[in-house]
Design a protein around this motif. Structure first.
Motif, short mmCIF file in Angstrom:
data_model
loop_
_atom_site.label_atom_id
_atom_site.label_comp_id
_atom_site.label_asym_id
_atom_site.label_seq_id
_atom_site.Cartn_x
_atom_site.Cartn_y
_atom_site.Cartn_z
N SER A 42 37.05 31.55 41.15
CA SER A 42 38.03 32.59 41.70
C SER A 42 38.59 33.54 40.62
O SER A 42 39.10 32.57 39.43
N PHE A 43 38.60 34.59 40.93
CA PHE A 43 38.85 35.39 39.50
C PHE A 43 39.94 36.98 40.29
O PHE A 43 40.23 37.87 39.50
N GLN A 44 40.63 35.58 41.39
CA GLN A 44 41.76 36.66 42.21
C GLN A 44 43.03 37.16 41.27
O GLN A 44 43.43 38.38 41.29
N GLU A 45 43.08 36.09 40.52
CA GLU A 45 44.80 36.22 40.17
C GLU A 45 44.51 37.71 38.98
O GLU A 45 44.88 38.28 39.17
N GLU A 46 43.38 37.18 38.29
CA GLU A 46 43.21 38.37 37.30
C GLU A 46 43.28 39.79 37.60
O GLU A 46 43.64 40.80 37.57
N LYS A 47 42.22 39.55 39.20
CA LYS A 47 41.93 40.89 39.70
C LYS A 47 43.36 41.36 40.26
O LYS A 47 43.56 42.75 40.02
N THR A 48 44.58 40.89 41.00
CA THR A 48 45.17 41.19 41.55
C THR A 48 45.98 41.36 40.73
O THR A 48 46.72 43.15 40.77
N LEU A 49 45.88 40.72 38.58
CA LEU A 49 47.17 41.46 38.31
C LEU A 49 45.96 42.92 37.88
O LEU A 49 46.96 44.15 37.66
N VAL A 50 45.20 43.28 37.74
CA VAL A 50 44.36 44.98 36.69
C VAL A 50 44.48 45.46 38.40
O VAL A 50 45.18 46.56 38.20
N SER A 51 44.49 44.99 39.56
CA SER A 51 45.21 45.83 40.88
C SER A 51 46.38 46.94 40.31
O SER A 51 46.81 48.25 40.40
N VAL A 54 33.32 51.10 41.24
CA VAL A 54 33.09 48.98 41.18
C VAL A 54 34.11 48.81 40.56
O VAL A 54 34.84 49.70 39.10
N PHE A 55 34.19 47.81 40.49
CA PHE A 55 35.69 46.65 40.46
C PHE A 55 34.82 45.45 40.46
O PHE A 55 34.30 45.01 41.85
N PHE A 56 34.39 44.67 39.53
CA PHE A 56 34.68 43.38 40.05
C PHE A 56 34.67 42.48 38.39
O PHE A 56 35.61 43.22 37.43
N ALA A 57 34.93 41.26 37.98
CA ALA A 57 35.10 40.53 37.25
C ALA A 57 34.24 39.11 37.09
O ALA A 57 33.28 38.88 37.83
N GLY A 58 34.49 38.82 35.98
CA GLY A 58 33.80 37.16 35.47
C GLY A 58 34.20 36.65 33.94
O GLY A 58 35.38 37.42 33.16
N THR A 59 33.52 35.70 33.41
CA THR A 59 34.28 34.98 32.71
C THR A 59 32.63 35.63 31.45
O THR A 59 31.55 35.92 32.11
N ASN A 60 33.37 36.20 29.66
CA ASN A 60 32.27 36.50 29.69
C ASN A 60 31.53 35.34 28.87
O ASN A 60 31.11 33.96 28.01
#
Length: 333
Positions: A2-11, A75-81
């Motif tokens: 889950s990347f919800q914390e990171e997405k919420t921070l950037v949003s 476009v808006f998405f997240a993931g690990t490098n």
């Protein structure tokens, strides 16, 4: 994952950034970004270190020029490098920054009308803060909107580049991991083909291995966008390969995917030597860096759309041509 914390921070960062006045920006950046934020942007900004420095050097002048700015995100998405053994999480945003172009920016004349700055950002999130950002943007496209076209006629077409055909690029919710793996596999296969330029196949047959026939390549101002494998080969990929030799191996800093979307950036992605005419300008024989962001949409097992950001101002500066100075009369570092 889950990347919800990171997405919420950037949003939340975007909401604060878009609503803040120019004077409040340095304090706002301190709330969301690490003090030693590493920010990479296209020429003439290049690398900036420090959250406050980014706010003052880039965002304050831009928001002073593009009044009442809106972020029109596609476009808006997240993931690990995927290129690192650790678990660095990156959040990606792409779209346009739209505002009323009421004051000069980088010597570009204001129009008093709506203007769009096409952008894409990769944010690395660590310890609850944005620690690193790659923000690439199409300055020449803004120049064209202001009536200061810096380049000769392009091989393809450039308009206001739209978002995905499917209108599903805002991945605020987590996506099935398997879909992200499929997208990353398609991107990696395309990179493997692209990196050699000598697959033994015709260019169109090579492209068909990883692209749908009705692909769309949304390129930057100076090159343009092109539709279908046949026209992409004719209007960009073929001319580009004919213009350069000694292409280095591809080197990316970050490459990730989530759901049907993925992308990468490098600093630079690769170098190549212009030995044939490129963008209507003569060959120089000087190696040049290509700083690039690519964003992809996968459909089925192949790639369908690709949005590309290339720092053409930096490339031509390395070739001895200061595009900004030549067009606006203002010298750049």
């Amino acid at each position: 994952m889950s990347f919800q914390e990171e997405k919420t921070l950037v949003s939340s960062f975007y909401e604060a950034l878009d609503s803040s006045s120019e004077t409040n920006l340095p304090d706002m950046f301190g709330q969301f970004c690490a003090d030693d934020l590493l920010w990479r942007g296209f020429h003439p900004f290049d690398e900036i270190t420090g959250a406050e420095s980014v706010a003052r050097a880039f965002w304050q002048p831009l928001k002073s020029s593009l009044k009442r700015m809106q972020r029109r995100q596609d476009v808006f998405f997240a993931g690990t490098n995927s290129l690192e053994t650790g678990a660095d999480v990156w959040v990606v945003s792409m779209g346009h920054l739209m505002g009323l172009f009421d004051a000069p920016w980088l010597g570009i004349r204001p129009t008093g009308k709506m203007a769009f700055l096409r952008y894409c950002e990769f944010h690395r999130v660590a310890d609850g803060k944005i620690a690193e950002t790659a923000m690439y943007f199409d300055i020449p496209h803004l120049m064209v909107q202001a009536g200061q076209n810096p380049f000769p006629p392009q091989t393809a077409a450039h308009l206001i580049q739209p978002g995905p055909l499917t209108h599903d690029g805002l991945l605020h919710d987590d996506q099935p991991e398997e879909e992200g793996r499929k997208t990353l596999a398609a991107i990696n296969a395309m990179i493997s083909d692209l990196g050699q330029w000598n697959s033994g196949l015709s260019l169109e047959d090579e492209l068909a291995r990883t692209w749908h026939d009705d692909m769309i390549w949304w390129g930057p101002e100076g090159i343009g966008a092109t539709y279908t494998i046949e026209r992409y080969a004719k209007q960009h990929s073929g001319p580009f390969r004919a213009s350069f030799t000694e292409r280095s191996k591809t080197k990316h800093i970050c490459r990730l995917a989530e759901g049907h979307y993925g992308g990468f950036f490098g600093w630079p992605n690769f170098t190549a030597v212009p030995t044939g005419g490129f963008m209507g300008m003569p060959a120089t024989g000087k190696p040049g860096e290509f700083r690039v962001i690519d964003i992809y949409r996968r459909a089925g097992d192949k790639l369908a759309e690709n949005w590309i950001f290339i720092d053409l101002l930096h490339f031509w500066k390395q070739q001895g041509v200061d595009i900004l100075a030549r067009t606006t009369g203002i010298e750049t570092p």
